[in-house]
Design an enzyme around this catalytic site. Structure first.
Site, PDB file in Angstrom:
ATOM      1  N   TYR A  82     173.294  -3.274  44.056  1.00 57.85           N
ATOM      2  CA  TYR A  82     172.679  -2.077  44.614  1.00 57.85           C
ATOM      3  C   TYR A  82     173.480  -1.400  45.594  1.00 57.85           C
ATOM      4  CZ  TYR A  82     168.247  -4.044  42.892  1.00 57.85           C
ATOM      5  OH  TYR A  82     167.110  -4.617  42.126  1.00 57.85           O
TER       6      TYR A  82
ATOM      7  N   HIS B 286     156.110  -4.872  34.857  1.00 56.84           N
ATOM      8  CA  HIS B 286     157.772  -4.709  34.839  1.00 56.84           C
ATOM      9  C   HIS B 286     158.662  -5.166  33.923  1.00 56.84           C
ATOM     10  CE1 HIS B 286     161.284  -3.066  37.054  1.00 56.84           C
ATOM     11  NE2 HIS B 286     161.834  -4.235  37.224  1.00 56.84           N
TER      12      HIS B 286
ATOM     13  N   ASP C 235     164.249  -1.394  34.246  1.00 56.52           N
ATOM     14  CA  ASP C 235     164.968  -1.896  35.465  1.00 56.52           C
ATOM     15  C   ASP C 235     166.528  -1.073  35.506  1.00 56.52           C
ATOM     16  OD1 ASP C 235     164.151  -3.656  37.877  1.00 56.52           O
ATOM     17  OD2 ASP C 235     166.342  -3.859  37.515  1.00 56.52           O
TER      18      ASP C 235
END
EC number: 3.3.2.9
Length: 521
Positions: free
Chosen positions: A442, A497, A292
């Protein structure tokens, strides 16, 4: 989780010498660098002498044999010069300031490493319980499962467990079983855990390993893999030749790391801080591991100071799927995968391409657009509601673990994790009020030019663990566009993930296999 990334253009400044691909991994040799510099200083003058010698050369039959010999020698010199003169771009290791107000004078900053302990209180727990008691139930659509997001009927069960059975004080003790620390770097307090082996046989080398989490995870993701890496013999990984001491920092703005007070704090700024952290801990060379955001941060670290990175291990790789070459290989790969360098397993994981790489990604990335544009709007609501926060975070642990969990009423969550584990991760965000700052990450990354990540190659030894339930699959042949020195590439048999959280033993074995091969180079 992220799907494309960013940094500031000013970082792509510094360059360093490049030798053969295998040597580039260390970028080390001062002697080699010295020879390259010597040739670059000497050759211009040597070339003038050679040209003068040619102009005055006596072309007699007696001297004819000297011509091919001289040409061969000059060609060899030029070839060596050209190879020595090739350059590797690196990301600039600069100086940042992310604290409140102005930076203090040089030498006045606190560089101490301070022990830290997670604590809670009756007041904190009572406030949580009062908020959980005020939970307003939303009736789900019949047969919705997790297709509309977190199923509200299952959410009732989660809230009831959280309110009546979950023991936060006990989980705080679990979190404190490893040593925690704080240190101030570039104006903000950085939280990290640092776990050393309890016993090291005489002559055994202990390798430092920095492991970096992502969103919506935390340092807690690594709690099950840490003992496998620091004490492998106790857990059936008894080769005994690879033992680690593990450092797991919290990304600034996540958990117990202070949030940046200034704008533009991105993955490159994080990489810079984590290099400084490792240097402060006394490490000159170290291994890196990430998935990630951790994948992007550790990749940036390898692009920034390759001479400090012995090896980079990733359980997630992001590249830009663009350009004519990628388009052609994508089209041909469905019919003749071997022609474009795909294995059969690559083809199985990549195709049908539109379904797996466009539709499925769009379905799982709605959160990303919100967080990359206006994170504070949604974030403020999540920061005020523990139930909203849990639904927002835990939903990712459903479909990011296994895409088929979308069809389950409980999202398949308890088939892979316990509610205690999932709620402990949520609580780290709740008690630190860090959901908003974690979402801002982000915004800071996506607001910048993403091309630097692909323009700057990674030449350190790289290992890739490709888990079958990961959101995107990147074949080795595509990964090589950025990662130039891939030592191991493993098709993992299961997992998604959150690899360290879900399949710690599989990931630990792959890390060890990778490091073992790097040490043999």
């Amino acid at each position: 989780m992220y799907f494309a990334l960013s940094p500031r253009k000013r970082h792509c400044g510094r360059e360093s010498r490049k030798g053969e691909p295998g040597i580039v991994a260390s970028l080390g040799a001062a002697a080699r660098q010295g020879r390259a510099d010597m040739w670059q200083e000497t050759l211009p003058n040597a070339w003038e002498s050679i040209m003068s010698w040619i102009r005055h050369f006596d072309y007699s039959p007696k001297n004819a044999v000297l011509i091919p010999v001289a040409a061969l020698g000059v060609g060899g010199m030029l070839l060596y010069w050209l190879r020595s003169g090739r350059k590797i771009k690196t990301i600039d290791m600069g100086e940042g300031w992310w604290g409140a107000g102005e930076r203090p004078p040089k030498g006045k900053e606190d560089t101490s490493i301070r022990p830290f302990k997670i604590e809670t209180s009756d007041k904190e727990i009572e406030d949580l319980h009062q908020r959980l008691d005020r939970f307003r139930f939303t009736q789900p659509v019949e047969g919705a499962a997790f297709h509309y997001g977190f199923n509200s009927s299952y959410l009732q069960k989660v809230v009831a467990y959280w309110r009546n059975q979950f023991d936060w004080r006990k989980q705080v003790e679990v979190l404190n079983k490893y040593p925690h620390f704080h240190t101030t770097i570039e104006g903000i307090d950085i939280h990290f855990i640092h776990v050393k082996p309890s016993y090291v046989p005489h002559g055994q080398a202990v390798r430092p390993l920095l492991m970096v989490h992502g969103w919506p995870g935390s340092f807690y993701e690594f709690y099950k893999i840490i003992p496998l890496l620091t004490e492998p013999a106790k857990h059936g990984l008894n080769e005994g030749d690879v033992v680690f001491e593990v450092i797991c920092p919290s990304i600034p703005g996540y958990g117990f790391s202070e949030a940046p007070h200034q704008k533009e704090f991105d993955s490159i700024a994080t990489a810079q801080i984590f290099h400084k952290l490792m240097n402060r801990l006394g490490f000159k060379e170290y291994y890196l591991q990430g998935g990630d955001w951790g994948s992007r941060i550790t990749t940036n670290m390898a692009q920034m100071l390759p001479q400090s990175v012995k090896g980079l291990h990733l359980n997630l790789v992001f590249i830009t799927i663009g350009g004519l070459g990628k388009v052609i290989s994508t089209m041909l790969g469905a019919y003749v995968p071997w022609l474009v360098g795909f294995s059969r397993e690559d083809a199985r994981r990549v195709y049908p391409f539109m379904q797996k790489n466009i539709y499925d990604v769009l379905q799982e990335s709605g959160y990303l657009h919100i967080q990359a544009t206006k994170p504070d709007t949604a974030g403020c609501g999540l920061n005020d509601s523990p139930v909203g926060l849990a639904a927002y975070i835990m939903e990712k642990f459903s479909t990011w673990t296994d895409k088929s969990f979308l069809h389950k009423d409980d999202g398949g969550l308890e088939s892979k994790y316990s509610l205690d584990e999932l709620l402990t991760n949520v609580m780290i965000y709740w008690v630190t009020s860090s959901i908003v700052s974690s979402m801002r990450y982000y915004k800071e990354n996506f607001s910048k030019d993403p091309s630097i990540h692909n323009r700057v190659g990674v030449y350190v030894p790289t290992g890739i663990a490709a888990f079958p339930q990961e959101l995107l699959h990147v074949p080795r042949v595509w990964a090589k566009d950025v990662y130039k020195n891939i030592i191991t590439y493993t098709y993992m048999p299961r997992g998604g993930h959150f690899a360290a959280f879900e399949e710690p033993k599989l990931l630990a074995q792959d890390i060890m296999q990778f490091v073992r091969k790097v040490e043999q180079l």
